[in-house]
Scaffold this motif. Structure first.
Motif, PDB file in Angstrom:
ATOM      1  N   LEU A  11       0.835  -1.201   0.000  1.00  0.00           N
ATOM      2  CA  LEU A  11       0.000   0.000   0.000  1.00  0.00           C
ATOM      3  C   LEU A  11       0.873   1.256   0.000  1.00  0.00           C
ATOM      4  CD1 LEU A  11      -2.716   1.449   0.174  1.00  0.00           C
ATOM      5  CD2 LEU A  11      -2.618   1.148   2.674  1.00  0.00           C
ATOM      6  N   GLY A  12       1.910   1.237   0.838  1.00  0.00           N
ATOM      7  CA  GLY A  12       2.807   2.378   0.918  1.00  0.00           C
ATOM      8  C   GLY A  12       3.506   2.662  -0.402  1.00  0.00           C
ATOM      9  N   PHE A  13       3.990   1.606  -1.063  1.00  0.00           N
ATOM     10  CA  PHE A  13       4.674   1.806  -2.342  1.00  0.00           C
ATOM     11  C   PHE A  13       3.697   2.183  -3.448  1.00  0.00           C
ATOM     12  CE2 PHE A  13       8.372  -0.323  -0.447  1.00  0.00           C
ATOM     13  CZ  PHE A  13       9.368   0.488  -0.946  1.00  0.00           C
ATOM     14  N   SER A  14       2.463   1.709  -3.359  1.00  0.00           N
ATOM     15  CA  SER A  14       1.458   2.098  -4.350  1.00  0.00           C
ATOM     16  C   SER A  14       1.213   3.593  -4.303  1.00  0.00           C
ATOM     17  CB  SER A  14       0.155   1.336  -4.089  1.00  0.00           C
ATOM     18  OG  SER A  14      -0.853   1.746  -4.989  1.00  0.00           O
ATOM     19  N   LEU A  15       1.104   4.128  -3.087  1.00  0.00           N
ATOM     20  CA  LEU A  15       0.886   5.551  -2.928  1.00  0.00           C
ATOM     21  C   LEU A  15       2.127   6.353  -3.308  1.00  0.00           C
ATOM     22  CD1 LEU A  15      -1.002   5.490   0.507  1.00  0.00           C
ATOM     23  CD2 LEU A  15      -2.005   5.846  -1.767  1.00  0.00           C
ATOM     24  N   LEU A  16       3.291   5.870  -2.878  1.00  0.00           N
ATOM     25  CA  LEU A  16       4.531   6.610  -3.115  1.00  0.00           C
ATOM     26  C   LEU A  16       4.861   6.711  -4.592  1.00  0.00           C
ATOM     27  CD1 LEU A  16       6.912   8.062  -1.849  1.00  0.00           C
ATOM     28  CD2 LEU A  16       8.060   5.851  -1.605  1.00  0.00           C
ATOM     29  N   GLN A  17       4.724   5.607  -5.334  1.00  0.00           N
ATOM     30  CA  GLN A  17       5.091   5.664  -6.743  1.00  0.00           C
ATOM     31  C   GLN A  17       4.069   6.427  -7.575  1.00  0.00           C
ATOM     32  OE1 GLN A  17       5.376   1.646  -8.499  1.00  0.00           O
ATOM     33  NE2 GLN A  17       3.951   0.959  -6.908  1.00  0.00           N
ATOM     34  N   SER A  18       2.866   6.595  -7.036  1.00  0.00           N
ATOM     35  CA  SER A  18       1.884   7.447  -7.718  1.00  0.00           C
ATOM     36  C   SER A  18       2.331   8.903  -7.674  1.00  0.00           C
ATOM     37  CB  SER A  18       0.510   7.302  -7.058  1.00  0.00           C
ATOM     38  OG  SER A  18       0.025   5.988  -7.215  1.00  0.00           O
ATOM     39  N   VAL A  19       3.038   9.263  -6.615  1.00  0.00           N
ATOM     40  CA  VAL A  19       3.559  10.617  -6.465  1.00  0.00           C
ATOM     41  C   VAL A  19       4.897  10.768  -7.176  1.00  0.00           C
ATOM     42  CG1 VAL A  19       4.343  12.356  -4.812  1.00  0.00           C
ATOM     43  CG2 VAL A  19       2.359  10.908  -4.268  1.00  0.00           C
ATOM     44  N   SER A  20       5.816   9.798  -6.949  1.00  0.00           N
ATOM     45  CA  SER A  20       7.160   9.868  -7.523  1.00  0.00           C
ATOM     46  C   SER A  20       7.744   8.475  -7.706  1.00  0.00           C
ATOM     47  CB  SER A  20       8.088  10.694  -6.624  1.00  0.00           C
ATOM     48  OG  SER A  20       9.419  10.635  -7.097  1.00  0.00           O
ATOM     49  N   PRO A  21       7.744   7.951  -8.943  1.00  0.00           N
ATOM     50  CA  PRO A  21       8.363   6.650  -9.191  1.00  0.00           C
ATOM     51  C   PRO A  21       9.843   6.627  -8.800  1.00  0.00           C
ATOM     52  CG  PRO A  21       7.012   7.308 -11.049  1.00  0.00           C
ATOM     53  CD  PRO A  21       7.090   8.498 -10.143  1.00  0.00           C
ATOM     54  N   ARG A  22      10.507   7.772  -8.953  1.00  0.00           N
ATOM     55  CA  ARG A  22      11.937   7.849  -8.615  1.00  0.00           C
ATOM     56  C   ARG A  22      12.150   7.626  -7.120  1.00  0.00           C
ATOM     57  NH1 ARG A  22      15.366  11.808  -6.804  1.00  0.00           N
ATOM     58  NH2 ARG A  22      17.564  11.594  -7.440  1.00  0.00           N
ATOM     59  N   ILE A  23      11.396   8.324  -6.305  1.00  0.00           N
ATOM     60  CA  ILE A  23      11.541   8.161  -4.856  1.00  0.00           C
ATOM     61  C   ILE A  23      11.144   6.748  -4.438  1.00  0.00           C
ATOM     62  CG2 ILE A  23      10.667   8.917  -2.615  1.00  0.00           C
ATOM     63  CD1 ILE A  23      10.399  11.714  -3.759  1.00  0.00           C
ATOM     64  N   LEU A 204       5.752  -2.919  -7.304  1.00  0.00           N
ATOM     65  CA  LEU A 204       6.319  -1.823  -8.095  1.00  0.00           C
ATOM     66  C   LEU A 204       5.815  -1.858  -9.531  1.00  0.00           C
ATOM     67  CD1 LEU A 204      10.092  -1.581  -7.058  1.00  0.00           C
ATOM     68  CD2 LEU A 204       8.118  -0.358  -6.127  1.00  0.00           C
ATOM     69  N   ARG A 205       5.527  -0.680 -10.071  1.00  0.00           N
ATOM     70  CA  ARG A 205       5.204  -0.568 -11.486  1.00  0.00           C
ATOM     71  C   ARG A 205       6.488  -0.288 -12.271  1.00  0.00           C
ATOM     72  NH1 ARG A 205       0.666   1.696  -8.805  1.00  0.00           N
ATOM     73  NH2 ARG A 205       1.407   3.862  -8.944  1.00  0.00           N
ATOM     74  N   ARG A 206       6.372  -0.266 -13.596  1.00  0.00           N
ATOM     75  CA  ARG A 206       7.563  -0.277 -14.459  1.00  0.00           C
ATOM     76  C   ARG A 206       8.554   0.838 -14.144  1.00  0.00           C
ATOM     77  NH1 ARG A 206       9.104   2.326 -18.759  1.00  0.00           N
ATOM     78  NH2 ARG A 206       7.080   3.312 -19.066  1.00  0.00           N
ATOM     79  N   LYS A 207       8.097   2.080 -14.026  1.00  0.00           N
ATOM     80  CA  LYS A 207       9.013   3.195 -13.825  1.00  0.00           C
ATOM     81  C   LYS A 207       9.772   3.070 -12.503  1.00  0.00           C
ATOM     82  CE  LYS A 207       6.663   6.656 -16.682  1.00  0.00           C
ATOM     83  NZ  LYS A 207       6.009   8.007 -16.685  1.00  0.00           N
ATOM     84  N   ALA A 208       9.066   2.702 -11.445  1.00  0.00           N
ATOM     85  CA  ALA A 208       9.729   2.539 -10.146  1.00  0.00           C
ATOM     86  C   ALA A 208      10.674   1.335 -10.175  1.00  0.00           C
ATOM     87  CB  ALA A 208       8.687   2.375  -9.046  1.00  0.00           C
ATOM     88  N   GLN A 209      10.276   0.275 -10.880  1.00  0.00           N
ATOM     89  CA  GLN A 209      11.131  -0.904 -11.013  1.00  0.00           C
ATOM     90  C   GLN A 209      12.426  -0.540 -11.736  1.00  0.00           C
ATOM     91  OE1 GLN A 209      10.608  -4.010  -9.769  1.00  0.00           O
ATOM     92  NE2 GLN A 209      12.503  -4.830 -10.627  1.00  0.00           N
ATOM     93  N   ASP A 210      12.338   0.280 -12.764  1.00  0.00           N
ATOM     94  CA  ASP A 210      13.529   0.712 -13.494  1.00  0.00           C
ATOM     95  C   ASP A 210      14.488   1.478 -12.587  1.00  0.00           C
ATOM     96  OD1 ASP A 210      12.617  -0.431 -15.807  1.00  0.00           O
ATOM     97  OD2 ASP A 210      11.867   1.437 -16.688  1.00  0.00           O
ATOM     98  N   VAL A 211      13.930   2.333 -11.735  1.00  0.00           N
ATOM     99  CA  VAL A 211      14.764   3.092 -10.799  1.00  0.00           C
ATOM    100  C   VAL A 211      15.440   2.147  -9.805  1.00  0.00           C
ATOM    101  CG1 VAL A 211      14.772   4.830  -8.969  1.00  0.00           C
ATOM    102  CG2 VAL A 211      13.385   5.187 -11.018  1.00  0.00           C
ATOM    103  N   LEU A 212      14.676   1.180  -9.296  1.00  0.00           N
ATOM    104  CA  LEU A 212      15.230   0.177  -8.377  1.00  0.00           C
ATOM    105  C   LEU A 212      16.451  -0.505  -8.997  1.00  0.00           C
ATOM    106  CD1 LEU A 212      15.233  -1.913  -6.023  1.00  0.00           C
ATOM    107  CD2 LEU A 212      13.492  -3.188  -7.313  1.00  0.00           C
ATOM    108  N   GLU A 213      16.321  -0.957 -10.220  1.00  0.00           N
ATOM    109  CA  GLU A 213      17.408  -1.691 -10.865  1.00  0.00           C
ATOM    110  C   GLU A 213      18.592  -0.789 -11.200  1.00  0.00           C
ATOM    111  OE1 GLU A 213      15.863  -4.024 -14.090  1.00  0.00           O
ATOM    112  OE2 GLU A 213      14.269  -4.889 -12.844  1.00  0.00           O
ATOM    113  N   LYS A 214      18.322   0.488 -11.511  1.00  0.00           N
ATOM    114  CA  LYS A 214      19.411   1.414 -11.822  1.00  0.00           C
ATOM    115  C   LYS A 214      20.215   1.790 -10.580  1.00  0.00           C
ATOM    116  CE  LYS A 214      17.327   3.402 -15.975  1.00  0.00           C
ATOM    117  NZ  LYS A 214      16.672   4.574 -16.597  1.00  0.00           N
TER     118      LYS A 214
END
Length: 317
Positions: A11-23, A204-214
């Motif tokens: 739930l926390g990551f769902s809300l957070l990545q809606s605001v900023s996938p990078r964060i 994680l959705r795609r954009k946040a997943q990309d940041v995780l891997e980078k």
């Protein structure tokens, strides 16, 4: 994680990545690197840890300082003896410690070898709650810097993969540690699947997943897909023994087969029936390892080629 904790995390990551996938991606990486508590949980784990700690009570203890900061812990068995004897390095898996490897350490020490066991940062007697592959490789380099070159290295799970990454000279600015022989027990051959599974677990959705891997490249200097230890297994030109159980539910047997396909210097020993954890306390596994270590001398003059200096044709399986 418990089901409740996982639901809250998702739930926390769902809300957070809606605001900023990078964060969200950066926060996910910090969570990924957070180590579990070093205190054993459950009666079996407590008993195993207590037994292992008792066996290591007489070992010498050292603090290893990592290049760039951080500390690891090391035990030494059979240290300080006169004359040359084999020197072995042993590394543990994620969430484990040298105490859980004590039976193997005793077996190796009984051969007369000097045995060094490392607790990675955030594990065992090493302080902290953070660990990633870069830190593990630096801990291995610190062990060689403190104790000297190793005749062999034996690693379980994450610790085995870290040994192979260290031997490949993969990390920029970190000197390669290439023992004369290596044994990897239940070890992953690459980490991309682990990051994908983790991202899926926390939603994680795609954009946040990309940041995780980078983030892997930011902290290690190498892209996630470059951490393919199976390619290093054939490239280092040293004998490698892969010990794995086909019933391993944590690290698929596919990883063992990838290692085995890396070259003629790699051999595969199936320890079926011992899963992922009991494999480090199984007598048939000890016999296979000591037999491998006791075989003929290795050509120490053989050329060592760092993994990332190999021609492209040598990189393929």
């Amino acid at each position: 994680m418990t089901n409740f904790a996982l639901k809250v995390t998702r739930l926390g990551f769902s809300l957070l990545q809606s605001v900023s996938p990078r964060i969200a991606g950066k926060a996910a990486f910090r969570l990924f690197c957070m180590t579990p508590s070093a205190k054993p949980k459950g009666d079996k784990a407590k008993a195993a840890h207590a037994a292992g700690a008792s066996k290591l009570a007489g070992a010498e203890r050292f603090t290893l300082r990592l290049a760039g900061g951080g500390k690891a812990h090391a035990y030494r068995l059979n240290g300080g003896a006169l004359g040359r004897r084999p020197r072995y390095l042993v590394t543990h898996g994620w969430g484990s410690s040298s105490a859980y490897m004590a039976d193997l350490l005793e077996t190796l020490a009984a051969s007369g070898a000097e045995v060094i066991a490392v607790d990675f940062p955030g594990h065992g007697r090493a302080a902290g709650r953070v660990l990633h592959m870069g830190m593990a490789v630096k801990a291995i380099e610190a062990a060689e810097r403190r104790f000297g070159a190793f005749d062999a290295a034996i690693g379980h799970s994450f610790g085995g993969a870290a040994l192979m990454v260290a031997a490949s000279g993969m990390l920029p600015g970190v000197r390669a540690v290439v023992p004369e022989k290596l044994t990897l027990i239940g070890s992953p051959s690459e980490m991309h699947w682990l990051f994908k599974d983790f991202g899926k677990m926390i939603g994680l959705r795609r954009k946040a997943q990309d940041v995780l891997e980078k983030e892997v490249r930011r902290v290690t200097g190498r892209r996630l897909e470059e951490f393919d230890a199976s390619k290093a297994a054939g490239a280092i030109r040293r004998p490698v023994l892969i010990v794995h159980a086909e019933d391993d539910k944590e690290v698929s047997h596919i990883h063992a087969r990838r290692y085995a396909a890396a070259g003629d210097t790699v051999r595969l020993y199936w320890a079926n029936g011992f899963g992922h954890r009991r494999i480090v306390a199984a007598r048939p596994v000890f016999d296979a390892i000591t037999g491998f270590l006791g075989e003929g001398a290795v050509d120490k003059d053989a050329e060592i080629i760092p993994l990332f200096e190999l021609p492209a044709r040598r990189m393929s399986l």
